[in-house]
Write a protein that holds these residues in place. Structure first.
Motif, mmCIF file in Angstrom:
data_model
loop_
_atom_site.group_PDB
_atom_site.id
_atom_site.type_symbol
_atom_site.label_atom_id
_atom_site.label_comp_id
_atom_site.label_asym_id
_atom_site.label_seq_id
_atom_site.Cartn_x
_atom_site.Cartn_y
_atom_site.Cartn_z
ATOM 1 N N GLY B 189 -9.230 -2.993 -5.407
ATOM 2 C CA GLY B 189 -9.477 -3.187 -6.835
ATOM 3 C C GLY B 189 -8.667 -2.205 -7.680
ATOM 4 N N LEU B 190 -8.612 -0.957 -7.192
ATOM 5 C CA LEU B 190 -7.844 0.056 -7.925
ATOM 6 C C LEU B 190 -6.373 -0.324 -7.975
ATOM 7 C CD1 LEU B 190 -9.423 3.345 -6.504
ATOM 8 C CD2 LEU B 190 -9.744 2.341 -8.781
ATOM 9 N N ASN B 191 -5.889 -0.859 -6.841
ATOM 10 C CA ASN B 191 -4.483 -1.265 -6.779
ATOM 11 C C ASN B 191 -4.218 -2.406 -7.757
ATOM 12 O OD1 ASN B 191 -2.486 -3.355 -4.963
ATOM 13 N ND2 ASN B 191 -1.756 -1.298 -5.548
ATOM 14 N N ARG B 192 -5.187 -3.334 -7.810
ATOM 15 C CA ARG B 192 -5.015 -4.442 -8.774
ATOM 16 C C ARG B 192 -5.000 -3.890 -10.198
ATOM 17 N NH1 ARG B 192 -8.327 -7.090 -5.047
ATOM 18 N NH2 ARG B 192 -10.230 -6.602 -6.187
ATOM 19 N N GLY B 193 -5.744 -2.803 -10.414
ATOM 20 C CA GLY B 193 -5.767 -2.176 -11.733
ATOM 21 C C GLY B 193 -4.510 -1.364 -12.035
ATOM 22 N N GLY B 194 -3.582 -1.285 -11.086
ATOM 23 C CA GLY B 194 -2.316 -0.633 -11.395
ATOM 24 C C GLY B 194 -2.039 0.649 -10.636
ATOM 25 N N LYS B 195 -3.019 1.113 -9.846
ATOM 26 C CA LYS B 195 -2.776 2.353 -9.104
ATOM 27 C C LYS B 195 -1.932 2.079 -7.872
ATOM 28 C CE LYS B 195 -5.971 4.828 -11.393
ATOM 29 N NZ LYS B 195 -5.408 5.476 -12.582
ATOM 30 N N THR B 196 -1.108 3.088 -7.532
ATOM 31 C CA THR B 196 -0.376 3.019 -6.276
ATOM 32 C C THR B 196 -1.291 3.590 -5.205
ATOM 33 O OG1 THR B 196 1.563 3.527 -7.592
ATOM 34 C CG2 THR B 196 1.800 3.630 -5.191
ATOM 35 N N VAL B 197 -1.439 2.863 -4.090
ATOM 36 C CA VAL B 197 -2.384 3.314 -3.066
ATOM 37 C C VAL B 197 -1.662 3.412 -1.729
ATOM 38 C CG1 VAL B 197 -4.523 2.780 -1.832
ATOM 39 C CG2 VAL B 197 -4.333 2.219 -4.266
ATOM 40 N N VAL B 198 -1.880 4.537 -1.033
ATOM 41 C CA VAL B 198 -1.407 4.636 0.350
ATOM 42 C C VAL B 198 -2.626 4.838 1.235
ATOM 43 C CG1 VAL B 198 -0.009 5.911 2.011
ATOM 44 C CG2 VAL B 198 0.798 5.628 -0.339
ATOM 45 N N LEU B 199 -2.747 3.960 2.232
ATOM 46 C CA LEU B 199 -3.917 3.979 3.102
ATOM 47 C C LEU B 199 -3.453 4.293 4.515
ATOM 48 C CD1 LEU B 199 -6.928 3.127 3.700
ATOM 49 C CD2 LEU B 199 -6.079 0.791 3.900
ATOM 50 N N VAL B 200 -3.966 5.380 5.082
ATOM 51 C CA VAL B 200 -3.658 5.685 6.480
ATOM 52 C C VAL B 200 -4.813 5.189 7.327
ATOM 53 C CG1 VAL B 200 -3.537 7.558 8.159
ATOM 54 C CG2 VAL B 200 -2.139 7.650 6.099
ATOM 55 N N THR B 201 -4.513 4.403 8.342
ATOM 56 C CA THR B 201 -5.592 3.857 9.164
ATOM 57 C C THR B 201 -5.038 3.484 10.527
ATOM 58 O OG1 THR B 201 -7.316 2.166 9.280
ATOM 59 C CG2 THR B 201 -5.219 1.504 8.297
#
Lengths: 392, 225
Positions: B189-201
């Motif tokens: 949701g945050l990414n859809r709101g415009g934030k750049t997200v990096v997820l390590v998994t």
């Protein structure tokens, strides 16, 4: 920064038992320092008051120079009395005389008595148990103990240095601790008029000390200078003239030294408390390494972490100081009440704590805490964020 | 789209006593504003190291880190901390909330270090906690919250300073699958709101939320597929 301060407050309040133990360390140190100093200050006040009561401001003492106990000085009493502004001079002179009583005899201290003495020497506990005052030559008043030893009653006759004296009065036993009026053991002495003493022991007036009462308008400093000059001119170089101010000053100097010594010892416990803070803060830095990492990750700068830990350490110091101040004043008050009762000090002894002591104690305990926290805080501030985050 | 962060020939070597352990062996990566990147790979492949370098928590042994085109590898720690606080939000596997502080105060923490006034901080923290569905649990301390709730507090904290980049290091690793997917949904949701997200998994299912997946192995990055 105000917000960091409140964060530190929150951290200290939420810490476990350990921070309270640390606070107790500081508490004991501060309590000891505050207690000792305020008792010392109280003692000073009470002794000054006592001296003032005994001497008053318009009295001077002529005493042997230096600390020698039992030293005597030769005085030219008529010349001293002639100094302008002097209302009266009482020499306290005591000689050892051969006394023959009805049953026993021996060498005993004989004191030259002056009716002015009672007015001047308030601590001379002069209370007659039997008989009446010394008024005429050829009369003698005995201390309580000596009258018992000699086995004499009022009305008896004694031989002092082969001269007959009539016993007119016997003193009441002096209360303990007041039996000695600066070199005069009241209970063990016989008292004759000063003129009688001077006749029995002819020669210059050699006294233990002399009390000079000034007339109300006299200039204390001027009279003191004049008396000193008379002493020098009459060849008495081993005597000095001291006033009320000097006596209280001397007492203050001695007490101040004792007080500083005691406070120094108490300060050591404060130092130990400070080391306690340092230990707690070091442990906290280790324990909270991750937390420090998180704070840095969310943008805390090194100085902010430093300040946070310094505040925490200072707060522990201040908390200990605050509690210690209360405990110290309470202890001092209790001790002063007990001491005052024990020594029957008139006007009692009360612990005194000025605003200087209070502010000083609080400021100092905060400083002790903050300084002890400096090294651990410095360490915390310099932790690299990644290593701090990885710390288990 | 503009480039937010880029890494040029980044290597990282850890020293363990006498032994040198290479964690990154030359990584080139360019992250555009609005990206949602998942970094996958086995443990020890260098994912976390890469994330720390992206997040300006660590410096590379060699190579350059460009933040919006500017080389930041040589900045002083204080300037880096400022940049982190303003532009980057972290979410950790173990939440890393401050245990003595309430949810509200944890969220306020980044703002406090930036010197934001108390009133504004409270308003912002409250708003964010409501956004992650914890408006009613503001006064709870971390120990009084479940794992999923703690991670949501951590996300609210990451968002406090309204950063451009959110870095999440195994955010679902300590959570059950329901809480985990809630957290992933929040990040998406945050990414859809415009934030750049990096997820390590290392969970493929978690990685599938992202729009771009990179695999890591032995300190190098490989394009998926």
């Amino acid at each position: 920064m105000k917000d960091l301060f409140w964060l530190a407050v929150r951290n200290v309040l939420h810490r476990r038992v350990r921070s309270w133990l640390t606070v107790i360390g500081i508490l004991i140190g501060t309590a000891a320092v505050v207690g000792l100093i305020s008792i010392g200050q109280g003692l000073q006040v009470s002794i000054t008051r006592q001296v003032e009561r005994i001497m008053g401001y318009n009295t001077l003492l002529i005493t042997p120079r230096g600390p020698g106990y039992g030293a005597k000085i030769q005085l030219d009493l008529p010349r001293l009395r002639a100094v302008e502004g002097v209302a009266g001079v009482v020499a306290v002179r005591s000689e050892t005389a051969y006394v023959e009583g009805p049953t026993r005899s021996g060498f005993l201290p004989l004191v030259g008595y002056d009716p002015l003495m009672r007015e001047f020497v308030a601590q001379l506990s002069w209370e007659l148990a039997q008989g009446e005052e010394l008024t005429a030559p050829g009369q003698v008043v005995l201390g309580a103990e000596v009258s018992e030893q000699l086995g004499v009653q009022v009305g008896d006759t004694l031989l002092i240095e082969d001269r007959p004296f009539q016993v007119v009065g016997i003193l009441a036993p002096a209360p303990r601790r007041q039996g000695m009026a600066r070199g005069v053991p009241i209970s063990d002495s016989l008292f004759v008029l000063y003129s009688d003493l001077a006749q029995l022991f002819p020669g210059p007036d050699v006294a233990a000390y002399a009390i000079v009462k000034l007339s109300p308008q006299a200039d204390v400093v001027e009279v003191q200078t004049q008396l000193e000059r008379v002493l020098v001119e009459s060849g008495t170089l081993d005597a000095e003239v001291i006033g009320f101010q000097e006596i209280t000053d001397r007492i203050r100097t001695v007490l101040g030294g004792v007080q500083a010594f005691l406070a120094g010892i108490a300060g050591i416990s404060l130092l130990v408390g400070g080391i306690g803070v340092m230990n707690t803060m070091y442990t906290a830095v280790l324990e909270r390494t991750r937390e420090i990492g998180v704070m840095k990750a969310v943008g805390a700068k090194g100085w902010q972490v430093l300040l946070l830990f310094l505040y925490e350490a200072g707060l522990m110091g201040l908390g200990g100081g605050l509690l210690g101040l209360g405990v110290g004043l309470g202890l001092a008050h209790g001790a002063a009440t007990i001491v005052g009762k024990l020594f029957q000090l008139e006007g009692g002894l009360s612990a005194a704590a000025g605003p200087g002591l209070i502010v000083g104690a609080l400021g100092f305990s905060f400083l002790v805490g903050a300084i002890s926290g400096l090294l651990p805080a410095w360490r915390a501030a310099r932790l690299p964020p990644v290593e701090a985050l990885r710390y288990e | 789209m503009s480039t937010l962060v880029s890494l040029e020939g980044v290597t990282k070597v850890y020293r363990l006593g006498q032994v040198e352990v290479p964690a990154l062996r030359g990584v080139d990566l360019s992250l555009e504003a609005g990206d949602f990147l998942a970094l996958m790979g086995p443990s020890g492949s260098g994912k976390s190291t890469l994330l720390h370098i992206l997040g300006l928590l660590d410096r590379p042994t060699s190579g350059r880190v460009l933040w919006q085109g500017e080389d930041v590898s040589g900045l002083r720690p204080g300037r880096l901390a400022e940049l982190r606080g303003r532009a980057i939000g972290f979410v950790f596997q173990t939440f890393n909330l401050v245990p003595t502080l309430s949810a509200q105060h944890n969220v306020e923490l980044p703002l406090l270090f930036q010197g934001v006034r108390g009133k504004e901080r409270r308003r912002r923290a409250q708003e964010l906690l409501e956004q992650v569905g914890l408006g009613a649990r503001r006064r709870h301390r971390p120990a009084q919250l479940s794992g999923g709730e703690r991670q949501r507090v951590a996300i609210a904290r990451a968002l406090a300073a309204d950063p451009q980049l959110i870095l999440a290091d195994e955010p679902t690793g300590n959570l059950d699958s329901v809480s985990g997917s809630e957290i992933l949904e929040l990040l998406a949701g945050l990414n859809r709101g415009g934030k750049t997200v990096v997820l390590v998994t290392h969970d493929p299912e978690a990685a599938s939320t992202a729009r771009w997946v990179l695999r890591m192995r032995d300190g190098r990055v490989w394009e998926e597929g």
